[in-house]
Scaffold this active site. Structure first.
Site, PDB file in Angstrom:
ATOM      1  N   ASP A 181      24.338  62.954  21.057  1.00  9.57           N
ATOM      2  CA  ASP A 181      25.274  64.062  21.803  1.00  9.57           C
ATOM      3  C   ASP A 181      26.778  63.622  21.796  1.00  9.57           C
ATOM      4  OD1 ASP A 181      26.651  65.583  23.879  1.00  9.57           O
ATOM      5  OD2 ASP A 181      24.724  66.738  24.057  1.00  9.57           O
ATOM      6  N   LEU A 211      24.615  69.515  24.136  1.00  5.36           N
ATOM      7  CA  LEU A 211      24.202  69.617  22.934  1.00  5.36           C
ATOM      8  C   LEU A 211      22.577  69.284  23.068  1.00  5.36           C
ATOM      9  CD1 LEU A 211      27.306  68.317  20.812  1.00  5.36           C
ATOM     10  CD2 LEU A 211      26.778  70.729  21.637  1.00  5.36           C
ATOM     11  N   ASP A 212      22.286  67.882  23.446  1.00  9.58           N
ATOM     12  CA  ASP A 212      21.113  67.520  23.744  1.00  9.58           C
ATOM     13  C   ASP A 212      20.186  68.378  24.275  1.00  9.58           C
ATOM     14  OD1 ASP A 212      20.818  64.886  22.162  1.00  9.58           O
ATOM     15  OD2 ASP A 212      21.700  63.759  23.754  1.00  9.58           O
ATOM     16  N   HIS A 213      20.579  68.769  25.500  1.00  6.67           N
ATOM     17  CA  HIS A 213      19.632  69.528  26.492  1.00  6.67           C
ATOM     18  C   HIS A 213      19.446  71.121  25.827  1.00  6.67           C
ATOM     19  CE1 HIS A 213      19.148  66.965  29.982  1.00  6.67           C
ATOM     20  NE2 HIS A 213      20.028  66.594  29.739  1.00  6.67           N
TER      21      HIS A 213
END
Length: 458
Positions: free
Chosen positions: A330, A357-359
């Protein structure tokens, strides 16, 4: 809630279900120059709606349960790896060499949380394994940002040069990303319609993924967030890692709720893996595209051996373009795509208020799996779903317009934290933000030590 309309459309969802979603809006949650709050709310809301839809179908409900998305709960969940405490100890999130560095002509960001990535970074810079941050800074100050990016990548490490939004848009990888859908969805064959065991409509908790087996081949952070969510919804999730690639302990604890954890070394343990695959319903992978193909774990190879499977993949840059084979995280995607410049101040790069972005991609990935299962229940077919952090970044920067801040102020995260005892100790952790009527409020089991379970289904 325009963003959730976009997410739900990308998932192939029925537009008529969107009125089932309502939001508790807080004007200052995940505050950012970019519309992070709207992205996060949309990803979680779409995931909850996909879960409610599947649950209603399996339980024979006349109406899909109502979904509520609370910005406060979403903000806490998007900070879950930072809010976690283990017996009162705060987590280790970023290693000392994972940070921004000045170069001779700009900035570069490195990622060295894993020991092997740290060793490759230092080796690429011509430094010894015990080199200090001061020595790294001195070496990078002599190099150009792009030169560092290529040199470290060539050594198998992780470093990305800071780019402006305009520079990223001119990049060949950005052009490839921009023309792809937010959620790539494919039906790969004509496998028969999936018959899921019915759920008891009168049960106290509706678990849409109950009875499903999910083989979790992911690494931090988006993939484990997706499989943690599937575990919340009742799936039997078995995370499998190579024994020589241990996960970072705090991140494993944060994303391990509801799961079991085993190790298998391929190709040596091929028979054990094939036994798992033979009755799996879903396989989720989080390695760079192509990395698992040589082991016979490409989507096509998996589906050939297990027709009717749902294969879900997540990567940093996407399974296309010149950067398709590159590792990424991310923080590095933010740097490459111009987000770090947009969020920066006084000439210094910045970052989003969370690993959004990850979550966000993790919740969308879980939603894509749930929707694929729903579609299989009336259309059949083995399914492939793919997401990429860089494509989510494109949606954040170019697909969600400015949204006026509304709602009451967001209180602190305490209201959305819980404490759980388990084999890793006493954990303070974020509650799930995925909420629908009669749905689960938490996980049935705490996280377990990495690699502590047998590689077998329950």
């Amino acid at each position: 809630m325009t963003a959730i309309n976009d997410a739900w459309k990308a998932l192939g969802g029925e537009p008529g279900l969107l009125p089932r979603v309502s939001a508790v809006v807080h004007r200052d949650s995940l505050d950012s120059r970019l519309p992070v709050r709207e992205l996060a709310r949309a990803c979680v809301g779409a995931c909850a709606l996909a879960a409610a839809e599947l649950g209603a179908r399996r339980a024979g409900l006349a109406e899909v349960p109502a979904v509520t998305v609370d910005d406060g709960a979403v903000a806490a969940a998007f900070h879950s790896e930072r809010l976690l405490t283990v017996d009162g100890r705060a987590p280790d999130v970023f290693a000392p060499l994972s940070r921004f560095w000045r170069t001779a002509d700009g900035w570069v960001r490195t990622h060295a949380n894993y020991p092997h990535h740290r060793a490759r970074l230092l080796g690429a810079l011509g430094l010894t394994r015990d080199a200090s941050a001061k020595q790294v800074a001195g070496r990078l100050a002599e190099c150009s940002a792009l030169e560092t990016e290529e040199t470290v990548y060539g050594a198998g490490g992780l470093a990305v040069a800071l780019r402006t939004p305009e520079q990223w848009r001119a990049h060949e990888q950005a052009a490839e990303v921009a023309v792809r859908p937010l959620v790539e969805r494919e039906r790969l064959d004509g496998a028969r319609t999936r018959v899921l065991p019915p759920l008891d409509a009168g049960a106290p908790v509706l678990l849409p993924a109950a009875g499903l087996r999910v083989l979790d081949l992911t690494r931090v952070l988006a993939g484990p967030v997706a499989t943690r969510t599937l575990a919340l919804l009742g799936a039997d999730v078995l995370r499998v890692d190579a024994p020589w690639l241990p996960e970072l302990p705090d991140l494993h604890a944060d994303t391990g709720f509801g799961k079991r954890s085993a190790t298998l070394g391929l190709p040596a343990a091929r028979d054990a893996f094939e036994e798992l695959l033979s009755t799996a319903d879903v396989v989720v992978t989080g390695y760079r595209p192509g990395a698992l193909d040589r082991l016979g774990l490409s989507p096509e190879a998996l589906i050939a051996r297990r027709p009717g499977l749902v294969v879900a993949q997540v990567s940093a840059w996407g399974a296309y373009g010149p950067w398709s084979g590159r590792r990424g995280f991310d923080s590095l995607v933010q740097v490459a795509t111009g987000i770090a410049v947009t969020e920066g101040t006084a000439g210094k790069p910045g970052a989003l208020p969370a690993q959004a972005l990850d979550h966000g991609t993790g919740y969308l990935l879980a939603a894509a799996v749930l929707r694929a299962l729903t579609e299989q229940s009336y259309e059949g077919g083995s399914r492939l779903v793919r997401l990429a952090l860089a494509r989510t970044a494109h949606w954040l920067t170019a697909g969600i317009g400015p949204v006026p801040a509304t709602g009451a102020p967001c209180p602190g995260p305490e209201a959305w934290l819980a404490e759980t005892d388990g084999p890793l100790g006493r954990l303070r952790h974020a509650r799930t933000p995925v909420s629908f009527a009669e749905g689960p409020a938490g996980w049935e089991r705490p996280p377990v030590p990495w690699g502590s379970d047998p590689a077998k289904w329950l």
